[in-house]
Design a protein around this motif. Sequence first.
Motif, short mmCIF file in Angstrom:
data_model
loop_
_atom_site.label_atom_id
_atom_site.label_comp_id
_atom_site.label_asym_id
_atom_site.label_seq_id
_atom_site.Cartn_x
_atom_site.Cartn_y
_atom_site.Cartn_z
N GLN A 129 0.83 -1.22 0.10
CA GLN A 129 0.01 -0.03 0.02
C GLN A 129 0.85 1.35 -0.08
O GLN A 129 0.67 2.13 -0.71
CB GLN A 129 -0.78 0.02 1.28
N LEU A 130 1.86 1.12 0.91
CA LEU A 130 2.84 2.59 0.92
C LEU A 130 3.41 2.60 -0.45
O LEU A 130 3.43 3.72 -0.93
CB LEU A 130 3.72 2.02 2.13
N VAL A 131 4.27 1.67 -1.05
CA VAL A 131 4.97 1.99 -2.30
C VAL A 131 4.36 2.36 -3.38
O VAL A 131 4.72 3.20 -4.31
CB VAL A 131 5.83 0.63 -2.53
N THR A 132 2.82 2.12 -3.30
CA THR A 132 1.95 2.71 -4.51
C THR A 132 1.99 3.99 -4.55
O THR A 132 1.84 4.92 -5.54
CB THR A 132 0.60 1.97 -4.71
N THR A 133 2.05 4.82 -3.46
CA THR A 133 1.90 6.36 -3.60
C THR A 133 3.25 6.68 -4.11
O THR A 133 3.27 8.03 -4.45
CB THR A 133 2.02 6.47 -1.96
N LEU A 134 4.28 6.01 -4.10
CA LEU A 134 5.37 6.56 -4.80
C LEU A 134 5.60 6.11 -6.13
O LEU A 134 6.59 5.98 -6.66
CB LEU A 134 6.84 6.16 -3.77
N LYS A 135 4.59 5.63 -6.75
CA LYS A 135 4.37 5.11 -8.17
C LYS A 135 5.38 3.97 -8.36
O LYS A 135 6.02 3.64 -9.46
CB LYS A 135 4.92 5.96 -9.20
N MET A 136 5.75 3.26 -7.09
CA MET A 136 6.53 2.08 -7.39
C MET A 136 5.38 0.95 -7.95
O MET A 136 4.39 0.89 -7.45
CB MET A 136 7.08 1.53 -6.10
N VAL A 137 5.90 -0.32 -8.41
CA VAL A 137 5.02 -1.10 -8.69
C VAL A 137 5.43 -2.40 -7.88
O VAL A 137 6.49 -3.07 -8.41
CB VAL A 137 5.35 -1.61 -10.33
N PRO A 138 4.58 -2.84 -7.09
CA PRO A 138 5.08 -4.11 -6.16
C PRO A 138 4.38 -5.46 -6.99
O PRO A 138 3.39 -5.42 -7.58
CB PRO A 138 4.06 -3.84 -4.82
N ALA A 182 11.15 0.97 -17.90
CA ALA A 182 12.35 1.78 -18.35
C ALA A 182 11.99 2.99 -19.03
O ALA A 182 12.62 3.94 -18.57
CB ALA A 182 13.32 0.90 -19.16
N ASP A 183 11.11 2.98 -19.85
CA ASP A 183 10.92 4.49 -20.43
C ASP A 183 10.32 5.27 -19.55
O ASP A 183 10.50 6.56 -19.80
CB ASP A 183 9.82 4.19 -21.66
N LEU A 184 9.39 4.74 -18.53
CA LEU A 184 8.80 5.65 -17.50
C LEU A 184 9.84 6.29 -16.64
O LEU A 184 9.60 7.51 -16.09
CB LEU A 184 7.59 5.04 -16.82
N ASN A 187 11.69 9.24 -18.53
CA ASN A 187 11.04 10.13 -18.91
C ASN A 187 9.88 10.58 -17.85
O ASN A 187 8.48 10.48 -18.03
CB ASN A 187 10.31 10.06 -20.34
N PRO A 188 10.36 10.98 -16.66
CA PRO A 188 9.14 11.22 -15.80
C PRO A 188 8.80 12.30 -15.90
O PRO A 188 9.28 13.37 -16.56
CB PRO A 188 10.23 11.16 -14.33
N PRO A 189 7.25 12.64 -15.32
CA PRO A 189 6.69 13.88 -15.64
C PRO A 189 7.19 15.00 -14.79
O PRO A 189 7.95 14.52 -13.65
CB PRO A 189 5.05 13.53 -14.99
N ALA A 190 7.05 16.22 -15.22
CA ALA A 190 7.57 17.35 -14.23
C ALA A 190 6.85 17.20 -12.79
O ALA A 190 5.78 16.78 -12.71
CB ALA A 190 7.15 18.39 -14.96
N PRO A 191 7.89 17.04 -11.88
CA PRO A 191 7.25 17.03 -10.46
C PRO A 191 6.32 18.06 -9.98
O PRO A 191 6.17 19.11 -10.47
CB PRO A 191 8.55 17.17 -9.76
N VAL A 192 5.24 17.56 -9.26
CA VAL A 192 4.17 18.49 -8.89
C VAL A 192 4.46 18.73 -7.56
O VAL A 192 4.92 17.58 -6.60
CB VAL A 192 2.77 17.62 -8.89
N MET A 193 4.73 19.95 -7.22
CA MET A 193 5.26 20.41 -5.85
C MET A 193 3.92 20.59 -4.82
O MET A 193 2.81 21.03 -5.40
CB MET A 193 6.00 21.76 -5.91
N PRO A 194 4.25 20.17 -3.62
CA PRO A 194 3.35 20.33 -2.64
C PRO A 194 2.88 22.13 -2.50
O PRO A 194 3.68 22.78 -2.86
CB PRO A 194 3.65 19.98 -1.27
N PRO A 195 1.70 22.60 -2.31
CA PRO A 195 1.33 23.67 -2.12
C PRO A 195 2.35 24.30 -0.84
O PRO A 195 2.40 23.88 -0.08
CB PRO A 195 -0.11 23.79 -1.50
#
Length: 201
Positions: A129-138, A182-184, A187-195
């Motif tokens: 559950q935790l790692v999916t928040t970091l877009k890791m693939v368990p 590997a491609d993702l 080419n990561p998306p631009a980081p979304v900064m917290p407000p």
Amino acid sequence: MPKLHVIIGSTRPGRLGLPIGSWAAEAAERHGGFEVELVDLADFELPVFDEPTHPRMGKYTHDHTIRWSEKIKEADAFVFVTPEYNYAPPPSLINAIDYLHNEWLYTPVAFVSYGGVAAGTRAVQVLKQLVTTLKMVPIPEAVSIPFVFQAMRDGQYHPAPESDQAASAMFDELLRWATALADLRANPPAPVMPPAPAAAK
Ligand SMILES: Cc1cc2nc3c(=O)[nH]c(=O)nc-3n(C[C@H](O)[C@H](O)[C@H](O)COP(=O)(O)O)c2cc1C
């Protein structure tokens, strides 16, 4: 060849994580699909998370964070070697994960877990559950070691044949995902900064 880090998640003196992690790294070497490194969390001496900003910003102020970040950035895939503490992962592992953000993105992660009757699998469910928040693939293929003390002799882990077979299937699947993602990672998306916090009145 993708780079695999096998991370030992427990840090206490006398931990079983060290011999089990060493076996997992050797099994990964035997698999042959990865460049393998055994990463021992105890070597990084991370205090309880002490960075002033969200890890997404990457604005690290402490040498221990920069060192940890540089190490994790190197990898394309991970194996987390985890015990179960009170039906959960050890705080050392959760803390080490929380320290970083961008470094973990789009990486696959597999689990080697150990414990009593549940073989550490309750800790793994929490970690998934935790790692999916970091877009890791368990990945579901895993090595789950029940009654771990019975598999220890002279400080070494002696795997049951099923554990060697499970490790082989786990590394096969981890390699598939490391290749597919590997491609993702490149080419990561631009980081979304917290407000930014609201200005005090
Ligand atoms: C604080 C603590 C909590 C534990 N809770 C569990 C548990 O919930 N389930 C389990 O199977 N084993 C539990 N154990 C036993 C561990 O599986 C065993 O001590 C194992 O060796 C811990 O991993 P380590 O040696 O790498 O630290 C616990 C151990 C500790 C120290």
